[in-house]
Each structure stands twice: as C-alpha cells, then as structure tokens.
Scaffold this motif. Sequence first.
Motif, mmCIF file in Angstrom:
data_model
loop_
_atom_site.group_PDB
_atom_site.id
_atom_site.type_symbol
_atom_site.label_atom_id
_atom_site.label_comp_id
_atom_site.label_asym_id
_atom_site.label_seq_id
_atom_site.Cartn_x
_atom_site.Cartn_y
_atom_site.Cartn_z
ATOM 1 N N VAL A 1 125.413 42.443 32.018
ATOM 2 C CA VAL A 1 126.120 41.427 32.803
ATOM 3 C C VAL A 1 126.715 42.085 34.042
ATOM 4 C CG1 VAL A 1 128.071 39.823 32.844
ATOM 5 C CG2 VAL A 1 126.649 40.027 30.778
ATOM 6 N N ALA B 1 116.060 46.774 34.216
ATOM 7 C CA ALA B 1 117.211 46.139 33.588
ATOM 8 C C ALA B 1 117.040 44.624 33.555
ATOM 9 C CB ALA B 1 118.478 46.484 34.356
ATOM 10 N N TRP B 2 117.480 44.025 32.449
ATOM 11 C CA TRP B 2 117.573 42.568 32.353
ATOM 12 C C TRP B 2 118.998 42.200 32.744
ATOM 13 C CZ3 TRP B 2 113.316 39.653 31.181
ATOM 14 C CH2 TRP B 2 112.212 40.338 30.658
ATOM 15 N N VAL B 3 119.125 41.553 33.881
ATOM 16 C CA VAL B 3 120.451 41.347 34.478
ATOM 17 C C VAL B 3 120.863 39.889 34.412
ATOM 18 C CG1 VAL B 3 121.845 41.541 36.579
ATOM 19 C CG2 VAL B 3 120.140 43.302 36.039
ATOM 20 N N GLU B 4 122.114 39.678 33.965
ATOM 21 C CA GLU B 4 122.727 38.354 33.968
ATOM 22 C C GLU B 4 123.882 38.381 34.965
ATOM 23 O OE1 GLU B 4 125.243 35.416 30.964
ATOM 24 O OE2 GLU B 4 124.089 37.108 30.137
ATOM 25 N N MET C 1 120.094 49.099 28.507
ATOM 26 C CA MET C 1 118.782 49.184 29.149
ATOM 27 C C MET C 1 117.779 49.918 28.263
ATOM 28 S SD MET C 1 120.154 49.849 33.042
ATOM 29 C CE MET C 1 118.552 50.266 33.750
ATOM 30 N N ARG D 1 118.275 45.410 25.923
ATOM 31 C CA ARG D 1 119.239 44.316 25.953
ATOM 32 C C ARG D 1 119.656 44.010 27.387
ATOM 33 N NH1 ARG D 1 123.732 45.970 24.315
ATOM 34 N NH2 ARG D 1 123.331 48.148 23.756
ATOM 35 N N SER D 2 120.147 42.810 27.615
ATOM 36 C CA SER D 2 120.557 42.413 28.963
ATOM 37 C C SER D 2 121.920 43.009 29.302
ATOM 38 C CB SER D 2 120.618 40.891 29.084
ATOM 39 O OG SER D 2 121.605 40.356 28.220
#
Length: 320
Positions: free
Chosen positions: A207, A270-273, A200, A204-205
Amino acid sequence: MKVLVTGAAGFIGYHVCERLLARGDTIIGVDNLDTSGDVTLKATRLSRLKAAPNFGFHRMDIRDVKACRELFDGAKPERVVHLAARVGVRALPSEAPDYAETNVSGFLQVLELCRLAKVEHLVFASSSSVYGAGTPVPFAESSPADHPLSLYAATKRADELMAHVYSHQYGLPVTGLRLFTVYGPWGRPDMAPMLFLRAMLEGRSIVLNGEGRMQRDFTYVDDVVEALVRLLDKPPAGAPPYRVLNVGRGTPVTMARFVDLLEEQLGTKAWVELRSAQPGELPVTCADVTALERETGFRPSVPLEEGLARLVAWYRGTEG
C-alpha cells in the motif's frame, strides 16, 4: 567508556551497541522486549550482542522506577544513549496512554537518573516528525516544531523540551537526534523498507499512501550510528549544554520512486495499491544537516540505491 543503552534490542540500539562494543566500550544494555515489535527479531539481535564479553543485558522497563534506580546506582554509567520508545505515527487511541507513559514519563525518569548519576552526556532519539505541519523544506533545527501531526511526534517534542530544562537547570549535557526514516539490515519489520521487501518477495500487494507522491528522506543505519557516536564523544559545550540536530541524507524521494528502486534490487514487480494519505503523515521529510556537519565534520552519505542493495543482500543471506 561505560555506556548505558536503552532499547538495546531495537533496530538502531542494536547497531549502536555493535559499534560501541567493537571499539572496546563496556555496554549496559536495557530493553523490556515488549511485544509492540517483532519479538523474535529482538531476541536474535540480543543474542548476537550477548556474545561480546563487554556487553551486559538487563531486561527491564524504563518506567520501572525502582529497577532503573538500582541499575544506575550499581552500573554507574558514564554516558547514556536513550533509544527506548513506543514508535510509529499511527497510534491508536487505546495506545495513547502507553505512548505517553513510555516516551514522556519514561524519558523523564532517564533524565532524572542521569542528573543524579552526573552522567557526562545523554544522547536521545527524537524524530523528524516533530516538525509537523507547514515546516519549510529542507527542515532546519531553527524552524518551529509546535504543530505536531501525531501523538508520537508530540511525545518526542515533549522529550526535547524536558531535556532542555534539565540541561538549563542542572547543567546536564544532552543531545537530541531528529532522525529521518532510518533503514538497513536488522530493520523494523513495520517500516516501509522491510515491509515492502517481504511483501514483494512473497507476492503480496503493498500500500502506498498519498498515492505514492509522499517523499521521505531515507537514512541508512550506518550513517545514523556514525553521527550518533561522533556526537556521543563530543558533549555540547554551550550554556546550557544542549543541542538538537537533524540526522538525515537531505535527499528525499517519492515513495513511488522508492518502490521502483526496490523492484530493481529484488528483480521482481510490486503489486501496488494506492491510497490517500493517512492522518499524522507528513507529505515530505527532508533534513538540513548543516548543523550536524558543523558539529562533527560528517554528513550521511550512503545513497538509497546502495543502502537498499545492502538491505536486500542481508535479507537474502539471513532468510535463505
């Protein structure tokens, strides 16, 4: 007290050593500094421990029969804290032999050396993952633990069973700790708290398996150390002198909620996958700590919000 701690350069081992050193115990630290974890982080933890005059370090593998026997014969530890292990529920097939050799054969050697040395008390790390499929929530020590979902869980359950045999046949006092998702400063970089925090801050993402709905019982490392030290000082008195106890908060949160709390502490999004759950992962972990509180008068109490605040403050202080 003279205490031998295996896995001394590891996350929990480091904190245990610090606590025991602070109260004046003599610590014999053992670690092979293997490359399955962050070697630089292990070296930094170890350098801090070496600053204490009552800390001695031996770089060795617990599978090295000759070296371990010589160490026990020379050091004559009164108590042993066994934390060395291959960890993680996602072992690759190629890693299976190493998990079995380290976690099972290595622990069997520790048990045998403790027996020969007439150690007053052996405390070892088990895992909440031993409960496996179909365990009622919250997890109680009385629940069956015979359907593990990962090789790691199976090795830890094997450790519990071997420890019971040594306690029953030879009267060796043994305590196993079923640890629930331990986090905090100097934590493992492969676990969600540190993994997500770094990602974060670097944009970066991350998972989230199980679409973020999986629940984990996050337990702050200081609470784990407090429980461990209290138990180390109080060997089991039953016949056999053996016990296995949960060490967790008993308040699981979804991984989605965990990310929300980390966002609040970091002040970033956060970039969440989202992905489906992976084999070997339990949908929920939740500790019943009634037995721990009965044995020690203590139950883990640091809220996740406070623990994450401490973790973030430590990280920002060490990483600049």
